[in-house]
Design a protein around this motif. Structure first.
Motif, PDB file in Angstrom:
ATOM      1  N   LEU A  37       4.699  43.885 -49.047  1.00 24.85           N
ATOM      2  CA  LEU A  37       5.597  43.532 -47.765  1.00 24.85           C
ATOM      3  C   LEU A  37       4.501  43.895 -46.572  1.00 24.85           C
ATOM      4  N   PHE A  38       3.857  44.891 -46.745  1.00 22.25           N
ATOM      5  CA  PHE A  38       3.299  45.073 -45.260  1.00 22.25           C
ATOM      6  C   PHE A  38       1.892  44.497 -45.428  1.00 22.25           C
ATOM      7  N   ALA A  39       1.395  44.230 -46.516  1.00 21.41           N
ATOM      8  CA  ALA A  39       0.171  43.419 -46.602  1.00 21.41           C
ATOM      9  C   ALA A  39       0.287  42.113 -46.226  1.00 21.41           C
ATOM     10  N   ALA A  40       1.493  41.615 -46.759  1.00 21.43           N
ATOM     11  CA  ALA A  40       1.695  40.176 -46.438  1.00 21.43           C
ATOM     12  C   ALA A  40       2.049  40.138 -44.711  1.00 21.43           C
ATOM     13  N   LEU A  77       3.055  27.729 -39.444  1.00 20.90           N
ATOM     14  CA  LEU A  77       4.503  27.459 -39.922  1.00 20.90           C
ATOM     15  C   LEU A  77       4.517  27.922 -41.566  1.00 20.90           C
ATOM     16  N   ALA A  78       3.629  27.362 -42.278  1.00 16.16           N
ATOM     17  CA  ALA A  78       3.483  27.571 -43.607  1.00 16.16           C
ATOM     18  C   ALA A  78       3.496  28.874 -43.948  1.00 16.16           C
ATOM     19  N   VAL A  79       2.409  29.865 -43.392  1.00 17.77           N
ATOM     20  CA  VAL A  79       2.190  31.117 -43.413  1.00 17.77           C
ATOM     21  C   VAL A  79       3.362  31.885 -43.005  1.00 17.77           C
ATOM     22  N   ASN A  80       3.983  31.782 -41.869  1.00 20.81           N
ATOM     23  CA  ASN A  80       5.216  32.270 -41.437  1.00 20.81           C
ATOM     24  C   ASN A  80       6.269  32.140 -42.381  1.00 20.81           C
ATOM     25  N   VAL A  81       6.662  31.026 -42.895  1.00 24.48           N
ATOM     26  CA  VAL A  81       7.643  30.792 -43.630  1.00 24.48           C
ATOM     27  C   VAL A  81       7.738  31.449 -45.035  1.00 24.48           C
ATOM     28  N   SER A  82       6.294  31.262 -45.504  1.00 22.25           N
ATOM     29  CA  SER A  82       5.990  31.602 -47.027  1.00 22.25           C
ATOM     30  C   SER A  82       6.111  33.320 -47.079  1.00 22.25           C
ATOM     31  N   VAL A  86       9.918  33.952 -47.116  1.00 20.32           N
ATOM     32  CA  VAL A  86      10.473  33.793 -48.712  1.00 20.32           C
ATOM     33  C   VAL A  86       9.854  35.350 -49.238  1.00 20.32           C
ATOM     34  N   LEU A  87       8.718  35.683 -48.990  1.00 17.50           N
ATOM     35  CA  LEU A  87       8.064  36.809 -49.732  1.00 17.50           C
ATOM     36  C   LEU A  87       8.785  38.051 -49.297  1.00 17.50           C
ATOM     37  N   TRP A  88       9.002  38.149 -47.803  1.00 17.07           N
ATOM     38  CA  TRP A  88       9.867  39.375 -47.111  1.00 17.07           C
ATOM     39  C   TRP A  88      11.017  39.588 -48.086  1.00 17.07           C
ATOM     40  N   ILE A  89      11.985  38.537 -48.176  1.00 15.10           N
ATOM     41  CA  ILE A  89      13.071  38.672 -48.901  1.00 15.10           C
ATOM     42  C   ILE A  89      13.036  39.077 -50.322  1.00 15.10           C
ATOM     43  N   ILE A  90      12.041  38.121 -51.013  1.00 13.38           N
ATOM     44  CA  ILE A  90      11.778  38.575 -52.629  1.00 13.38           C
ATOM     45  C   ILE A  90      11.364  40.067 -52.676  1.00 13.38           C
ATOM     46  N   ALA A  91      10.173  40.461 -52.095  1.00 17.44           N
ATOM     47  CA  ALA A  91       9.750  41.767 -52.142  1.00 17.44           C
ATOM     48  C   ALA A  91      10.788  42.920 -51.614  1.00 17.44           C
ATOM     49  N   GLY A  92      11.426  42.711 -50.465  1.00 21.06           N
ATOM     50  CA  GLY A  92      12.515  43.653 -50.119  1.00 21.06           C
ATOM     51  C   GLY A  92      13.791  43.818 -51.226  1.00 21.06           C
ATOM     52  N   VAL A  93      14.171  42.648 -51.606  1.00 18.00           N
ATOM     53  CA  VAL A  93      15.212  42.740 -52.841  1.00 18.00           C
ATOM     54  C   VAL A  93      14.979  43.557 -54.002  1.00 18.00           C
ATOM     55  N   LYS A  94      13.511  43.384 -54.349  1.00 17.97           N
ATOM     56  CA  LYS A  94      12.763  44.064 -55.485  1.00 17.97           C
ATOM     57  C   LYS A  94      12.446  45.600 -55.027  1.00 17.97           C
ATOM     58  N   GLY A  95      11.979  45.755 -53.969  1.00 12.10           N
ATOM     59  CA  GLY A  95      11.881  47.251 -53.503  1.00 12.10           C
ATOM     60  C   GLY A  95      13.261  47.906 -53.660  1.00 12.10           C
ATOM     61  N   PHE A  96      14.301  47.462 -53.073  1.00 12.46           N
ATOM     62  CA  PHE A  96      15.693  48.077 -53.300  1.00 12.46           C
ATOM     63  C   PHE A  96      16.174  48.199 -54.612  1.00 12.46           C
ATOM     64  N   GLN A  97      15.958  47.175 -55.340  1.00 17.67           N
ATOM     65  CA  GLN A  97      16.305  47.338 -56.753  1.00 17.67           C
ATOM     66  C   GLN A  97      15.357  48.385 -57.374  1.00 17.67           C
ATOM     67  N   ASP A  98      14.228  48.650 -57.079  1.00 13.12           N
ATOM     68  CA  ASP A  98      13.302  49.627 -57.655  1.00 13.12           C
ATOM     69  C   ASP A  98      13.583  51.068 -57.193  1.00 13.12           C
ATOM     70  N   THR A 120      13.466  42.713 -40.420  1.00 19.82           N
ATOM     71  CA  THR A 120      13.800  41.016 -40.901  1.00 19.82           C
ATOM     72  C   THR A 120      14.280  40.493 -39.609  1.00 19.82           C
ATOM     73  N   LEU A 121      14.925  40.974 -38.676  1.00 18.83           N
ATOM     74  CA  LEU A 121      15.106  40.348 -37.545  1.00 18.83           C
ATOM     75  C   LEU A 121      13.932  39.843 -36.640  1.00 18.83           C
ATOM     76  N   PHE A 122      12.943  40.922 -36.657  1.00 21.41           N
ATOM     77  CA  PHE A 122      11.674  40.439 -35.967  1.00 21.41           C
ATOM     78  C   PHE A 122      11.058  39.254 -36.773  1.00 21.41           C
ATOM     79  N   ASN A 123      11.012  39.366 -38.205  1.00 18.91           N
ATOM     80  CA  ASN A 123      10.614  38.244 -38.843  1.00 18.91           C
ATOM     81  C   ASN A 123      11.074  36.979 -38.672  1.00 18.91           C
ATOM     82  N   ALA A 124      12.252  37.022 -38.722  1.00 16.66           N
ATOM     83  CA  ALA A 124      13.199  35.706 -37.997  1.00 16.66           C
ATOM     84  C   ALA A 124      12.910  35.126 -36.747  1.00 16.66           C
TER      85      ALA A 124
END
Length: 155
Positions: A37-40, A77-82, A86-98, A120-124
């Motif tokens: 998350l933070f590297a991305a 746009l591509a960097v921020n959206v991806s 996308v990666l923020w949500i996927i890695a965030g969910v994975k982090g909470f699962q872990d 997440t609000l900031f990223n949005a």
């Protein structure tokens, strides 16, 4: 500096980040998703900052300059959206699962949820700003040259 920008960046972004980095490192510092998350986010910030500086030096009244601005808008746009989306949500969910799978649910999960929601609000907001900039620049065409009525070919 506009007041809204100062409040958003100075209070919401920097203050939140400074206040939560040590507790985050203590609670989830060993999780892979945390580092992803933070590297991305840092990579996205660097790319967008550097390309943004380049975008400000381009002359939109020339064809070459307008093409460069459009290209930079697409990259941002591509960097921020991806990464911020996308990666923020996927890695965030994975982090909470872990977190729940490792049995660390006794750590202040509510605090982690608020931190994740705030970032997440900031990223949005960043994605929204990038989208607005792209909507502004991508449809633009080169201005037509003004034809003078005193042209030398009218003789």
């Amino acid at each position: 500096i506009p007041l809204g920008f100062f409040l958003f960046m100075g209070v919401c972004h920097h203050l939140l980040t400074c206040a939560v980095i040590i507790p985050l490192n203590m609670m989830v510092g060993t999780q892979t998703a945390y580092h992803q998350l933070f590297a991305a986010i840092l990579f996205a910030a660097a790319v967008c900052y550097l390309t943004g500086l380049r975008k400000m030096t381009r002359d939109a009244s020339t064809e070459e300059g307008l093409k460069a601005i459009k290209f930079i808008c697409v990259v941002q746009l591509a960097v921020n959206v991806s990464l911020r989306g996308v990666l923020w949500i996927i890695a965030g969910v994975k982090g909470f699962q872990d977190l729940f799978q490792d049995g660390k649910a006794e750590s202040p999960v509510i605090m982690l949820v608020f931190i994740y929601a705030g970032l997440t609000l900031f990223n949005a907001v960043i994605i929204w700003d990038t989208l607005k900039t792209s909507i502004k620049w991508l449809p633009r065409n080169m201005p037509m040259p003004i034809m003078s009525c005193f042209s030398s070919s009218a003789s």
